[in-house]
Design a protein around this motif. Structure first.
Motif, PDB file in Angstrom:
ATOM      1  N   ASP A  33      -0.040   9.500  -4.454  1.00 17.69           N
ATOM      2  CA  ASP A  33      -0.163  10.903  -4.054  1.00 17.69           C
ATOM      3  C   ASP A  33      -1.241  11.567  -4.902  1.00 17.69           C
ATOM      4  N   LEU A  34      -2.405  11.834  -4.298  1.00 18.26           N
ATOM      5  CA  LEU A  34      -3.527  12.368  -5.064  1.00 18.26           C
ATOM      6  C   LEU A  34      -3.225  13.755  -5.621  1.00 18.26           C
ATOM      7  N   LYS A  35      -2.629  14.616  -4.832  1.00 14.34           N
ATOM      8  CA  LYS A  35      -2.343  15.974  -5.292  1.00 14.34           C
ATOM      9  C   LYS A  35      -1.393  15.963  -6.484  1.00 14.34           C
ATOM     10  N   ALA A  36      -0.326  15.166  -6.381  1.00 13.68           N
ATOM     11  CA  ALA A  36       0.630  15.084  -7.485  1.00 13.68           C
ATOM     12  C   ALA A  36      -0.028  14.488  -8.726  1.00 13.68           C
ATOM     13  N   THR A  37      -0.910  13.500  -8.523  1.00 15.55           N
ATOM     14  CA  THR A  37      -1.624  12.884  -9.645  1.00 15.55           C
ATOM     15  C   THR A  37      -2.506  13.907 -10.343  1.00 15.55           C
ATOM     16  N   GLU A  38      -3.263  14.672  -9.565  1.00 12.48           N
ATOM     17  CA  GLU A  38      -4.141  15.693 -10.145  1.00 12.48           C
ATOM     18  C   GLU A  38      -3.340  16.733 -10.919  1.00 12.48           C
ATOM     19  N   GLU A  39      -2.259  17.199 -10.322  1.00 14.26           N
ATOM     20  CA  GLU A  39      -1.455  18.239 -10.974  1.00 14.26           C
ATOM     21  C   GLU A  39      -0.842  17.726 -12.267  1.00 14.26           C
ATOM     22  N   PHE A  40      -0.343  16.501 -12.237  1.00 12.52           N
ATOM     23  CA  PHE A  40       0.318  15.945 -13.413  1.00 12.52           C
ATOM     24  C   PHE A  40      -0.670  15.772 -14.560  1.00 12.52           C
ATOM     25  N   TYR A  41      -1.790  15.098 -14.316  1.00 15.59           N
ATOM     26  CA  TYR A  41      -2.718  14.820 -15.411  1.00 15.59           C
ATOM     27  C   TYR A  41      -3.489  16.062 -15.847  1.00 15.59           C
ATOM     28  N   SER A  42      -3.653  17.033 -14.976  1.00 15.61           N
ATOM     29  CA  SER A  42      -4.224  18.318 -15.398  1.00 15.61           C
ATOM     30  C   SER A  42      -3.298  19.000 -16.394  1.00 15.61           C
ATOM     31  N   ALA A  43      -1.986  18.947 -16.098  1.00 19.56           N
ATOM     32  CA  ALA A  43      -1.009  19.597 -16.975  1.00 19.56           C
ATOM     33  C   ALA A  43      -0.840  18.844 -18.290  1.00 19.56           C
ATOM     34  N   VAL A  44      -0.805  17.513 -18.231  1.00 24.24           N
ATOM     35  CA  VAL A  44      -0.505  16.715 -19.422  1.00 24.24           C
ATOM     36  C   VAL A  44      -1.730  16.505 -20.302  1.00 24.24           C
ATOM     37  N   LEU A  45      -2.886  16.202 -19.680  1.00 21.53           N
ATOM     38  CA  LEU A  45      -4.079  15.855 -20.447  1.00 21.53           C
ATOM     39  C   LEU A  45      -5.211  16.871 -20.318  1.00 21.53           C
ATOM     40  N   GLY A  46      -4.998  17.913 -19.511  1.00 24.90           N
ATOM     41  CA  GLY A  46      -6.020  18.949 -19.375  1.00 24.90           C
ATOM     42  C   GLY A  46      -7.233  18.533 -18.567  1.00 24.90           C
ATOM     43  N   TRP A  47      -7.084  17.551 -17.687  1.00 25.67           N
ATOM     44  CA  TRP A  47      -8.220  17.041 -16.942  1.00 25.67           C
ATOM     45  C   TRP A  47      -8.652  17.984 -15.825  1.00 25.67           C
ATOM     46  N   GLN A  48      -9.951  17.936 -15.538  1.00 27.12           N
ATOM     47  CA  GLN A  48     -10.506  18.548 -14.343  1.00 27.12           C
ATOM     48  C   GLN A  48     -10.882  17.410 -13.386  1.00 27.12           C
ATOM     49  N   TRP A  49     -11.338  17.774 -12.178  1.00 26.92           N
ATOM     50  CA  TRP A  49     -11.547  16.743 -11.154  1.00 26.92           C
ATOM     51  C   TRP A  49     -12.859  16.926 -10.419  1.00 26.92           C
ATOM     52  N   ARG A  50     -13.459  15.795 -10.059  1.00 26.47           N
ATOM     53  CA  ARG A  50     -14.703  15.795  -9.314  1.00 26.47           C
ATOM     54  C   ARG A  50     -14.560  14.822  -8.145  1.00 26.47           C
ATOM     55  N   ASP A  56     -11.710  11.099   0.484  1.00 29.30           N
ATOM     56  CA  ASP A  56     -10.707  12.050   0.010  1.00 29.30           C
ATOM     57  C   ASP A  56      -9.646  11.438  -0.885  1.00 29.30           C
ATOM     58  N   HIS A  57      -9.535  10.115  -0.937  1.00 30.48           N
ATOM     59  CA  HIS A  57      -8.506   9.477  -1.752  1.00 30.48           C
ATOM     60  C   HIS A  57      -8.975   9.178  -3.173  1.00 30.48           C
ATOM     61  N   PHE A  58     -10.205   9.526  -3.500  1.00 32.98           N
ATOM     62  CA  PHE A  58     -10.784   9.148  -4.784  1.00 32.98           C
ATOM     63  C   PHE A  58     -11.258  10.374  -5.562  1.00 32.98           C
ATOM     64  N   ARG A  59     -11.094  10.310  -6.891  1.00 25.89           N
ATOM     65  CA  ARG A  59     -11.538  11.385  -7.763  1.00 25.89           C
ATOM     66  C   ARG A  59     -12.049  10.801  -9.079  1.00 25.89           C
ATOM     67  N   GLY A  70     -11.314   6.929 -13.421  1.00 29.87           N
ATOM     68  CA  GLY A  70     -11.368   6.951 -11.970  1.00 29.87           C
ATOM     69  C   GLY A  70      -9.972   6.930 -11.392  1.00 29.87           C
ATOM     70  N   ILE A  71      -9.737   7.742 -10.362  1.00 31.94           N
ATOM     71  CA  ILE A  71      -8.435   7.819  -9.715  1.00 31.94           C
ATOM     72  C   ILE A  71      -8.589   7.407  -8.258  1.00 31.94           C
ATOM     73  N   ALA A  72      -7.739   6.492  -7.805  1.00 32.94           N
ATOM     74  CA  ALA A  72      -7.753   6.037  -6.415  1.00 32.94           C
ATOM     75  C   ALA A  72      -6.341   6.119  -5.851  1.00 32.94           C
ATOM     76  N   ALA A  73      -6.119   7.062  -4.937  1.00 35.01           N
ATOM     77  CA  ALA A  73      -4.793   7.240  -4.343  1.00 35.01           C
ATOM     78  C   ALA A  73      -4.645   6.317  -3.134  1.00 35.01           C
ATOM     79  N   VAL A  74      -4.666   5.014  -3.402  1.00 35.33           N
ATOM     80  CA  VAL A  74      -4.665   4.011  -2.329  1.00 35.33           C
ATOM     81  C   VAL A  74      -3.555   2.983  -2.499  1.00 35.33           C
ATOM     82  N   ALA A  75      -2.623   3.217  -3.427  1.00 34.69           N
ATOM     83  CA  ALA A  75      -1.600   2.216  -3.728  1.00 34.69           C
ATOM     84  C   ALA A  75      -0.774   1.857  -2.494  1.00 34.69           C
ATOM     85  N   ALA A  76      -0.364   2.889  -1.736  1.00 35.33           N
ATOM     86  CA  ALA A  76       0.439   2.615  -0.541  1.00 35.33           C
ATOM     87  C   ALA A  76      -0.428   2.053   0.579  1.00 35.33           C
TER      88      ALA A  76
END
Length: 268
Positions: A33-50, A56-59, A70-76
């Motif tokens: 889940d890309l949205k959940a991944t972004e929200e979690f790591y933004s909150a925990v590690l302060g990351w921004q995203w590009r 759309d599955h990659f950041r 690198g983030i790839a929301a392709v596990a499923a």
């Protein structure tokens, strides 16, 4: 030409894997889940995203503007495991794959050409997953390491055997320019590049028999200023805390990927 991908390469980089041969040079996360991944790591590690050109599955994750992962929301979608994976710099991805297979490891993906370099996803002979990258780095290696990743740690059944495997595959302690140094410190094998501790391999006491209960895996450690704050943020945003101390905590994100936050220190 801009090649924004979740691989450790980018268009404007002038830094090559030859300068840090055998050292960790990038990390990626496969998630569901890309949205959940972004929200979690933004909150925990302060990351921004590009965004990237892969879709759309990659950041690309940024820490203070510097690319860190690198983030790839392709596990499923691709039936892949949810996990963090480290990548090591090599002079030749083809040669690294050959060496891995020759020594009882496996090649899961690649080598693939992703300009301006080549990448492969591999597993050592005990099943721990890692990648190799040949070519230009995403950013200056020192900038990448200082921005967030502290080091990586291999939990395995036999640290001495693993050190031999990775040393032969990645030219550790070979005497070549830029190669990593390997030392035995207590119960760990310690890897240094340019004076920094960049990786550790552990399996308990080196003279002890291999532990059959250990599932070998590489654990990515991220350097943070406040471990306790990361723990609180992880719990508030759907993650879980596997263990915690004053200087280090092992966390699991909402998708199940495990990682460690470590108090920021000076050079190892």
């Amino acid at each position: 030409m801009n090649h924004d991908t979740t691989s450790p390469a980018g268009a404007n980089s002038v830094f090559s894997t030859h300068s840090v041969s055998g050292a960790p040079c990038w990390v990626t996360l496969t998630s569901r889940d890309l949205k959940a991944t972004e929200e979690f790591y933004s909150a925990v590690l302060g990351w921004q995203w590009r965004p990237t050109r892969l879709g759309d599955h990659f950041r690309i994750a940024l820490a203070d503007g510097a690319p860190v992962a690198g983030i790839a929301a392709v596990a499923a979608m691709w039936q892949m495991a949810v996990a963090w994976t480290p990548y090591f710099a090599v002079a030749s991805a083809n040669e690294a794959v050959f060496r891995v297979q020759e020594r009882g490891g496996t090649a899961a993906v690649g080598p693939l050409s992703i300009p301006p370099g080549r990448v492969a996803l591999l597993a050592d002979r005990d099943g721990a997953t890692f990648g190799v990258w040949e070519g230009k780095l995403f950013t200056d290696w020192e900038t990448w390491r200082r921005a967030q990743p502290a080091f990586i740690r291999l939990h395995t059944r036999d640290a001495f055997d693993a050190a031999i495997f990775y040393g032969e595959v990645l030219d550790w302690a070979s005497g070549r320019p830029g190669c990593c140094e390997v030392q035995y410190e207590g119960d760990e094998v310690v890897l240094r590049s340019q004076g920094d501790v960049v990786a550790r391999i552990e399996s308990g006491a080196l003279e002890a028999a291999p532990d059959p209960t250990i599932r070998p895996h590489w654990q990515v450690h991220f350097a943070v200023d406040d471990v306790a704050a990361c723990v609180r943020a992880a719990e508030l945003h759907g993650g879980s805390v596997l263990s915690k101390g004053s200087d280090e905590a092992v966390l699991r994100d909402p998708d199940g990927a495990q990682f460690t936050v470590t108090a920021r220190r000076g050079r190892g």
